[in-house]
Design an enzyme around this catalytic site. Structure first.
Site, mmCIF file in Angstrom:
data_model
loop_
_atom_site.group_PDB
_atom_site.id
_atom_site.type_symbol
_atom_site.label_atom_id
_atom_site.label_comp_id
_atom_site.label_asym_id
_atom_site.label_seq_id
_atom_site.Cartn_x
_atom_site.Cartn_y
_atom_site.Cartn_z
ATOM 1 N N ARG A 47 73.356 0.256 -1.321
ATOM 2 C CA ARG A 47 72.737 1.539 -1.734
ATOM 3 C C ARG A 47 71.218 1.412 -1.707
ATOM 4 O O ARG A 47 70.519 2.358 -1.378
ATOM 5 C CB ARG A 47 73.238 1.962 -3.119
ATOM 6 N N TYR A 99 65.369 27.229 5.795
ATOM 7 C CA TYR A 99 66.794 26.938 5.916
ATOM 8 C C TYR A 99 67.463 27.416 4.630
ATOM 9 O O TYR A 99 66.970 27.123 3.538
ATOM 10 C CB TYR A 99 66.984 25.428 6.111
ATOM 11 N N ASP A 171 59.462 20.728 7.542
ATOM 12 C CA ASP A 171 60.812 20.480 8.049
ATOM 13 C C ASP A 171 60.718 20.588 9.571
ATOM 14 O O ASP A 171 60.491 21.665 10.120
ATOM 15 C CB ASP A 171 61.789 21.507 7.463
ATOM 16 N N LYS A 196 71.148 17.361 13.392
ATOM 17 C CA LYS A 196 70.937 18.251 14.538
ATOM 18 C C LYS A 196 70.525 17.444 15.778
ATOM 19 O O LYS A 196 71.320 16.669 16.278
ATOM 20 C CB LYS A 196 69.917 19.329 14.160
HETATM 21 C C1 LIG Z 1 70.779 21.972 9.088
HETATM 22 C C2 LIG Z 1 69.434 22.038 8.488
HETATM 23 C C3 LIG Z 1 69.153 21.503 7.222
HETATM 24 C C4 LIG Z 1 70.263 20.913 6.365
HETATM 25 O O1 LIG Z 1 70.857 19.819 6.954
HETATM 26 P P1 LIG Z 1 72.136 19.103 6.293
HETATM 27 O O2 LIG Z 1 72.162 17.756 6.941
HETATM 28 O O3 LIG Z 1 73.306 19.968 6.627
HETATM 29 O O4 LIG Z 1 71.926 19.039 4.816
HETATM 30 C C5 LIG Z 1 67.865 21.572 6.742
HETATM 31 N N1 LIG Z 1 66.869 22.134 7.463
HETATM 32 C C6 LIG Z 1 67.087 22.660 8.674
HETATM 33 C C7 LIG Z 1 65.965 23.276 9.425
HETATM 34 C C8 LIG Z 1 68.366 22.635 9.218
HETATM 35 O O5 LIG Z 1 68.593 23.183 10.423
#
Ligand SMILES: *Cc1c(COP(=O)(O)O)cnc(C)c1O
Length: 372
Positions: A47, A99, A171, A196
């Site tokens: 962890r 998001y 982000d 992604k």
């Molecule tokens: C999908 C996404 C998130 C969240 O991602 P998770 O791994 O599902 O928590 C955050 N910011 C953006 C821009 C996203 O496309």
């Protein structure tokens, strides 16, 4: 070194024991102490850290030009760690079109722990300035933003954050470090959903925070990572690190395909509007050109007609799969208003497209038959 080389080599070392070129997966939860009780090999309990996470974090820091990175089990966990590093009573300025998980965390979870937030249109600098308070400690941006792919001027908002004495987070999930470098444009931290494009194959959930410097804020994020424990498994880290090897080439392919598709849809008689920062008609195309090297694989299209018409087009698509998420090799289509639910401002006739790596002519032919 250039990003193609970094993506392949950062954090990747030939295993000294076996000569293995491709890294092993280390599922061990615990690591041996030296005879004197110390841990000179660097690992104690998984962890806290493990070889696969360390390799991924090294690579993520190098990709963004940061000093350090912390990997999480999802971007939502990464976002939570950044917010948990603040204090009750602190104020956060975040985008209206962040998001939806990010704005929900601020609204539903962190508000109860006395973290205040104001959601603003980040493309309106006067509105951002007006949202700042004496207690503002964090400014959060996300660009291009979902689902209208609006562009925030990263340097300009960063300047407002700096003057207010607030830390600045971007982000960078949609653009990826291939297209945009927020740390070089004034951001202190970058957040990623490695789920992604970085993972890139729709088979692993993950998140990360990259910090420009190793400072007290990043150390607090590290403490949350190890103590709250929303950490990715060694296999998850291995998958993301493996995906990153081809990231620059995939993002180039996504961007080329998306520009072809957007150009086709723009001006199509059955289409009302196309939202893609790579089109010269996009409201902030000039800002996008200044801060991005290409325009990515995400776009939205408003078809002529109502919700039923949009659903009908989505139903007729054969190459595109109807599913949420993005950044994988296969093209996806999603009726955003449905997933966002009641109270959404997303137009009912809008379909979000994640443009994959299929041949662009096949994608265009599929859209043509579904629209006609
Ligand atoms: C999908 C996404 C998130 C969240 O991602 P998770 O791994 O599902 O928590 C955050 N910011 C953006 C821009 C996203 O496309």
């Amino acid at each position: 070194m250039r990003i193609e080389t970094v993506a392949i080599h950062a954090g990747a070392h030939v295993d000294p024991g076996t000569g293995a070129v491709t890294p092993a997966i280390h599922p061990s939860t615990t690591f041996e102490r030296d005879p004197d009780g110390s841990y000179t090999r660097g690992f104690l309990y998984s962890r806290n850290n493990n070889p696969n996470r360390e390799a991924l974090e090294e690579c993520l820091a190098a990709l963004e030009g940061g000093a350090a990175a912390a990997a999480f089990a999802s971007a939502s966990a990464a976002t939570s760690a950044v917010l948990l590093a603040l204090e009750p009573g602190d104020h956060v300025v975040a985008p209206m079109d962040a998001y939806h998980g990010t704005s929900r965390l601020l609204r539903e979870t962190f508000a109860r722990w006395k973290l205040d937030s104001t959601l603003v249109d980040m493309t309106d600098l006067a509105a951002v300035r007006a949202a700042m308070r004496a207690s503002t400690r964090l400014v959060w941006v996300e660009t291009p933003s979902n689902p209208l792919w609006k562009i925030t001027d990263i340097a300009a908002v960063g300047e407002l954050a700096r003057r207010a004495g607030a830390r600045y987070v971007c982000d960078n999930t949609t653009a990826t470090p291939v297209l945009q470098s927020p740390l070089r444009l004034g951001a202190d931290l970058v957040v990623h959903a490695t789920t992604k494009y970085l993972g890139g194959h729709g088979d692993v959930l993950g998140g990360a925070v990259v910090s420009k410097v190793r400072d007290a804020l990043f150390e607090r994020i590290r403490v949350v990572q190890a103590s709250a424990g929303a950490v990715p498994s060694p296999f998850d880290c291995w998958l993301v690190r493996r995906g990153i090897r081809t990231l620059p080439y995939r993002v180039r392919g996504h961007s080329e395909n998306a520009l072809r598709v957007a150009t086709f849809l723009h001006g199509h008689r059955k289409v009302e509007a196309v939202h893609y920062p790579g089109l010269p008609t996009h409201a902030a195309h000039d800002v996008a050109r200044r801060q991005m090297t290409a325009f990515g694989g995400m776009m939205s299209v408003q078809v002529r007609g109502d919700r039923a018409r949009a659903m009908d087009v989505a139903a007729k698509l054969r190459v595109f799969t109807r599913a949420t998420s993005f950044g994988g090799t296969e093209s996806l289509v999603e009726h955003r208003a449905s997933i966002e639910g009641a109270g959404t401002r997303t137009p009912d006739n809008l379909l979000r497209l994640s443009i994959g790596l299929e041949h662009p002519d096949d994608l265009i032919e599929d859209l043509e038959q579904a629209l006609s």
